[in-house]
Design a protein around this motif. Structure first.
Motif, PDB file in Angstrom:
ATOM      1  N   THR A 106       0.957  -1.234  -0.259  1.00 36.25           N
ATOM      2  CA  THR A 106      -0.013   0.199  -0.151  1.00 36.25           C
ATOM      3  C   THR A 106       0.868   1.436   0.384  1.00 36.25           C
ATOM      4  O   THR A 106       1.553   1.380   0.198  1.00 36.25           O
ATOM      5  N   SER A 137      -0.040   5.849  -0.472  1.00 38.34           N
ATOM      6  CA  SER A 137      -0.524   6.769   0.818  1.00 38.34           C
ATOM      7  C   SER A 137       0.120   7.628  -0.185  1.00 38.34           C
ATOM      8  O   SER A 137       1.249   7.132  -0.640  1.00 38.34           O
ATOM      9  N   ALA A 152      -1.378  11.064  -2.790  1.00 39.54           N
ATOM     10  CA  ALA A 152      -1.918  10.678  -3.893  1.00 39.54           C
ATOM     11  C   ALA A 152      -0.797  11.389  -4.890  1.00 39.54           C
ATOM     12  O   ALA A 152      -0.419  11.486  -5.661  1.00 39.54           O
ATOM     13  N   PHE A 154       1.706   9.550  -6.319  1.00 40.86           N
ATOM     14  CA  PHE A 154       1.020   8.875  -7.302  1.00 40.86           C
ATOM     15  C   PHE A 154       2.140  10.079  -8.552  1.00 40.86           C
ATOM     16  O   PHE A 154       1.922   9.442  -9.361  1.00 40.86           O
ATOM     17  N   VAL A 169      -2.347  -1.611  -9.986  1.00 40.69           N
ATOM     18  CA  VAL A 169      -3.257  -1.421  -8.892  1.00 40.69           C
ATOM     19  C   VAL A 169      -5.001  -1.605  -9.000  1.00 40.69           C
ATOM     20  O   VAL A 169      -5.673  -2.186  -8.565  1.00 40.69           O
ATOM     21  N   PRO A 176      -3.601   1.746  -3.546  1.00 39.24           N
ATOM     22  CA  PRO A 176      -3.627   3.664  -3.537  1.00 39.24           C
ATOM     23  C   PRO A 176      -4.663   3.753  -1.191  1.00 39.24           C
ATOM     24  O   PRO A 176      -5.110   3.021  -1.627  1.00 39.24           O
ATOM     25  N   PHE A 217      -7.358   9.260  -6.412  1.00 40.31           N
ATOM     26  CA  PHE A 217      -7.913   8.118  -6.610  1.00 40.31           C
ATOM     27  C   PHE A 217      -8.550   7.243  -8.007  1.00 40.31           C
ATOM     28  O   PHE A 217      -8.628   7.128  -7.957  1.00 40.31           O
ATOM     29  N   ASN A 227     -11.335   5.490  -1.494  1.00 43.12           N
ATOM     30  CA  ASN A 227     -10.360   4.712  -0.112  1.00 43.12           C
ATOM     31  C   ASN A 227     -11.860   5.531   1.386  1.00 43.12           C
ATOM     32  O   ASN A 227     -12.352   6.360   1.603  1.00 43.12           O
TER      33      ASN A 227
END
Length: 1016
Positions: free
Chosen positions: A298, A300, A302, A305, A323, A330, A359, A367
């Motif tokens: 995992t 975290s 954003a 990314f 993913v 994420p 995400f 999430n």
């Protein structure tokens, strides 16, 4: 067998170190290595691949601080290795320090596709399994020579934290780079012995299982031929098979392992290096996912990314596929893992808006968990924000760092100021960098506080802070502990899977109400004052920019700057990361932040000016154009009650708020009197009286003086930029000497000198307001000192209010218990407020966060209570930035006698939102108004989906229930819809407009709502 356990444990440690681990790679041949270096910014991959190189050999120094070197390695697999597993072992010159705090690398193929990252615990790259012999190896390594800022002795001042002062001395010495045979049997033997040895050390001495393992380990060590480990490794493994096969008992604690690499978006490295850290880690993790079908990773933030997407699209393609497969998860739904104490209401909300939307748009993932393992405490307004974002779970680990009190739960319900509740978990492994050692797993099971009512906990597993992630060794250890007698069970799971099971198992956990205060790192509320000022200013400019751009779009049809505002919000949110806004990063990070905030300020000021000019000079009702410069329109952005948002008046030359009462001479000092307050300033430049005339009430305690600057020594036991220890209060100096005291216009000007520093203050009293404005400029050149601004007040209050997101939180003024004592430095946003029944007082600010409140009972006949409020202004730690806060700083505070909470809220906004004047003649009617002073509008904007809908966010600010009506002037609004933070309608939430009279709202204490109003 009568082996003593200590002898076996000592024997195991040495044999592993000196014989078995070295046998993992029994045969090696050197690779040919060449190098090209640059001390500037990293070059594009294509340029690095094609750069001219020169030969380099092991033992050669390389790498200037913050430089980049491209290594080219080449070689041929020997023919005699056919049928064997072969990998390259690439040592850049790694030190014994943990991954992430030294040199790192990313391996590329000649065509530019990434292979994997390199760090000191992950330096092997698979070549072939099995090899055929003769394979050609041609790789390039982008190697970062990041200096070890923390060094062998922690918290020592260093110039390495800024490229301008770091020098050019090589930081590393190249290690060996070889092709090697990989003996998987020996590798597995190492892991068998490590897991059993670590477990054995944790088991009770009197328990049979410990002795069973000890004897098996002893037999395995006997089976190893120390002169030929590779030939005898399987025999040793056979001796361990039975103890490894014994299953865990049914009641064993259950651990959900989550592959993880907590990567600080900046800390002991700059933002640009984090971009590469994330790419290296993601490359490693996608490769590890390919190797092990059970592993789940995992990540975290954003923002991280987005960095990979922009800068390393080849890595991002692999991430995106992983993913989609459900293996690379994420997590958290926030733009960054931000500080949660200091960000304002809207900024905290936008962390979730931008994070969750990224995400959703990129991966179709939403999430429900919030992932903040390393954040330095949690504000009491956060649960409502989490729920409004559509999330319901929270994970953090940092509270285990508290130094005074042990938090009583690992799994619990957290209740915020409005009553919102979030299911929360603190991993009992007490680390967000779990290495899956037997000791850590045993500690988690032993430490878990919910035994008997719950059985699950989570272990974030992998090297973090500086990145690196999970290793193949950690995955292999987890496999051995999936079900192992004497150990907790371990299973790889995504965070959401853990939370769903934990909540189902424990549906009614205990409730913790209010802030989750970290009893450590309190100085992060003050360190790097310019970074904090930049954040506060940017937050309010963003509010103004959205407000006026929306008003201009509705009233004049002006284009709304969606792209600019989106980009600027993300920039400000990035700098709220929990080592940037808290002031705990290297000099490079903060000097860059200052430049970034200046750029953000310029862009937002331009957006505001353009919108206000469009409004002030908009076409008049008869179709004519207003005459530029023929008048002046005053724009007031105050988002408070009947004042409206926004408000403006035409052709006003000056505002009442800008007028100040005159100053009169009194003895050796001065008096300011506006008929509401009478303020006396003595010959020391101190405020000896602040008298509320209508209430006939003195604010300053008898015999005391306000506006008192106090200087303390400040050398914490560790964590210089992070910590202030309670003993700093033992010694302090009141700064009462002056170098100048005089009238400056309508203000009293006070100048002081102390140490190598200088301070100038202007004290003024507005003509029609019950507040004393205090403007302070400090030219600060102290080290290891703490500067406070004190106001000893004649108020007896058992508690006081500090503004937080969407409301305020109460804290006690006493120290009855260790929990209260530990809060000797706390956070506020724009105000602190304290009161007795019928009379109160507020201290508001424009950029400070740290403060303390203490109380004492006066001696003598009075025996009244003095409650002292002190704003924290400046510190001077030397690590990690040895020049922290050196230079000029400006602060604005105001003391507001007679204030109720509503006054504190209003004056807090006034201190942060200046009136603006634009040439023009058109009066600008208020776009949005609310008919209750307790209701604050925190955002007026156009919808993010570009539909043109109006979005208004507001909240109840006093802590009471209220009925209010929201009115919109600018278009026909026949309905309003309640939405979540992402502006998505909530079920059955249409709010009818009563005959266009407005939208009727009923709000509970501190309730925040988001309204979406379609434009006809």
């Amino acid at each position: 067998m009568h082996d003593d356990r200590k002898l076996v444990e000592a024997r195991l440690e040495r044999v592993l170190r000196e014989r078995i681990r070295p046998a993992i790679h029994p045969q090696t041949v050197p690779l040919t290595v060449e190098i090209w270096s640059t001390s500037g910014e990293p070059v594009p991959v294509a340029e690095g691949l094609s750069a001219p190189t020169r030969p380099i050999s092991a033992g050669t120094p390389w790498g200037t601080p913050w430089g980049t070197s491209w290594f080219k390695v080449s070689g041929t697999v020997p023919e005699e290795w056919a049928g064997r597993t072969v990998e390259a072992v690439l040592d850049l010159g790694f030190t014994r320090r943990s991954p992430g705090f030294q040199c790192e690398g990313l391996v590329y193929r000649p065509d530019g596709t990434p292979v994997k990252g390199l760090h000191p615990r992950n330096s092997a790259v698979r070549v072939a399994s099995p090899a055929t012999g003769g394979e050609q190896v041609r790789w390039h390594i982008e190697a970062a020579s990041n200096p070890d800022i923390d060094g062998e002795v922690p918290f020592q001042p260093t110039l390495l934290g800024d490229r301008a002062t770091a020098g050019d001395a090589p930081q590393y010495v190249l290690g060996s780079m070889v092709l090697a045979v990989f003996d998987e049997t020996v590798w597995n033997l190492v892991l068998d012995l490590e897991v059993l040895g670590e477990l054995m050390a944790e088991l009770p001495v009197e328990g049979a299982r410990r002795w069973e393992i000890l004897r098996a380990v002893s037999r395995a060590l006997d089976a190893v031929d120390l002169q030929n480990v590779n030939a005898t490794a399987q025999a040793a493994r056979d001796e361990l098979a039975s103890v490894l096969a014994a299953p865990a008992v049914p009641a064993a604690h259950r651990i959900s392992a989550v592959g993880h690499a907590h990567i600080d978006s900046a800390w002991l490295w700059p933002l640009r290096e984090t971009v590469r850290k994330v790419a290296r880690t993601a490359s490693n993790m996608t490769a590890l996912l390919d190797d092990d079908p059970d592993f789940v990773f995992t990540m975290s933030q954003a923002q991280q990314f987005a960095w990979i997407k922009e800068h390393r699209p080849e890595v991002y393609a692999r991430v995106k596929q992983a993913v989609a497969d459900g293996r690379f998860v994420p997590a958290g739904g926030m733009w960054v893992e931000s500080d949660t104490n200091m960000p304002g209401s809207e900024a905290m909300a936008r962390q979730f808006v931008h994070g969750k939307r990224f995400f959703i748009d990129e991966f179709g993932v939403e999430n429900e968990e919030v992932w903040l393992p390393d954040t330095f405490g949690f504000a009491a307004g956060l649960p409502q924000i989490i729920k409004a974002a559509g999330s319901k779970w929270l994970l953090t680990q940092k509270i285990s760092w508290s130094r005074t009190n042990t938090f009583p739960h690992h799994t619990f319900t957290w209740e915020g100021i409005d009553g919102s509740r979030v299911f929360t978990h603190f991993p009992p492994v007490d680390s967000y960098n779990c290495e899956m050692s037997g000791g850590q797993i045993a500690h988690a099971a032993r430490n878990f506080k919910e035994k008997g009512v719950a059985s699950r906990s989570l272990a974030p597993t992998g090297y973090g802070d500086g990145g690196g992630g999970t290793t193949r060794e950690m995955v292999a250890k987890a496999a051995r502990m999936r079900s192992l007698e004497g150990s907790a069970t371990v299973e790889w799971e995504a965070p959401a899977a853990f939370f769903a099971k934990a909540e189902a198992e424990y549906p009614d956990p205990p409730v913790w109400v209010g802030e989750l205060y970290l009893e450590l790192h309190r100085a992060t509320l003050t360190s790097q004052a310019q970074t904090k000022r930049g954040n506060r200013r940017s937050e309010h400019l963003l509010y103004e920019a959205e407000l006026w751009a929306t008003t201009a779009a509705v009233r004049t049809g002006a284009p709304y700057p969606h792209e600019e505002l989106d980009r600027l919000w993300k920039t400000v949110l990035l700098h709220q990361f929990h080592d940037i806004l808290p002031g705990s990063s290297i000099a490079w990070v903060h000097s860059e932040a200052r430049r970034t905030y200046a750029r953000v300020t310029g862009e937002l000021e331009a957006i505001i000016a353009q919108a206000q000019q469009a409004l002030a000079g908009a076409r008049s009702a008869d179709g004519g154009d207003s005459v530029a410069g023929s008048g002046e329109v005053v724009f007031n952005s105050a988002p408070h009650g009947r004042g409206g948002v926004p408000s403006g008046g035409a052709a006003l030359s000056t505002s009442a708020a800008a007028q100040a009462s005159p100053v009169s001479r009194a003895g050796g000092g001065y008096v300011l009197d506006n008929g509401l307050l009478r303020v006396e300033i003595d010959g020391r430049g101190l405020m000896v009286s602040a008298y509320d005339i209508a209430a006939a009430r003195e604010a300053i305690a008898p015999g005391q003086a306000g506006n008192l600057l106090q200087l303390h020594p400040d050398l914490p036991n560790q964590w210089d930029a992070w910590d202030v220890d309670a003993f700093y209060r033992n010694v302090g100096t009141d700064l009462t000497d002056i170098t100048d005291l005089r009238v400056d216009g309508s203000a009293v000007r006070i100048e002081r000198a102390f140490g190598a520093s200088r301070v100038v203050q202007l004290l003024s009293l507005p003509a029609d307001a019950k507040r004393i404005d205090i403007d302070t400029e400090v030219d600060w050149h102290e080290t290891e000192r703490f500067l406070k601004l004190a106001f000893p007040l004649d108020v007896r209050a058992d508690r006081y209010a500090s503004e937080t997101q969407f409301g305020h939180v109460y804290r006690p003024t006493h120290q009855n218990t260790s929990w209260e004592w530990a809060k000797f430095e706390a956070c506020n946003h724009r105000f602190v407020h304290l009161d007795e029944p019928g009379w109160g007082i507020a201290l508001v600010n424009d950029s400070t966060y740290g403060h303390d409140v203490t109380r004492s009972v006066r001696a003598g006949a009075d025996t009244g209570t003095t409650t002292t409020v002190r704003a924290s202004l400046l510190r001077a730690p030397r690590f990690p930035d040895p020049e922290t806060d050196q230079g000029v700083h400006r602060f604005r505070h105001a003391l507001v006698p007679g204030a109720v909470i509503g006054d504190a809220v209003r004056e807090g906004f006034r201190a942060n939102l200046p009136e603006r004047r634009v040439p023009g003649t058109n009066a600008v009617a208020t776009l949005v108004t609310v008919d209750d002073d307790a209701v604050v509008v925190s955002a007026v904007k156009l919808a993010d989906d570009r539909s043109g809908d109006l979005v208004v966010r507001l909240y109840e600010s006093s802590g009471g229930r209220t009925r209010a009506t929201l009115r919109i002037d600018g278009f026909l609004a026949d309905r309003a819809v309640l939405t979540d933070l992402l502006e998505r309608p909530l079920a059955d939430t249409d709010l009818p407009d009563r005959s266009h009279d407005g939208v009727a709202l009923t709000l509970r204490p501190f309730q925040m709502v988001t309204l979406r109003v379609p434009r006809a």
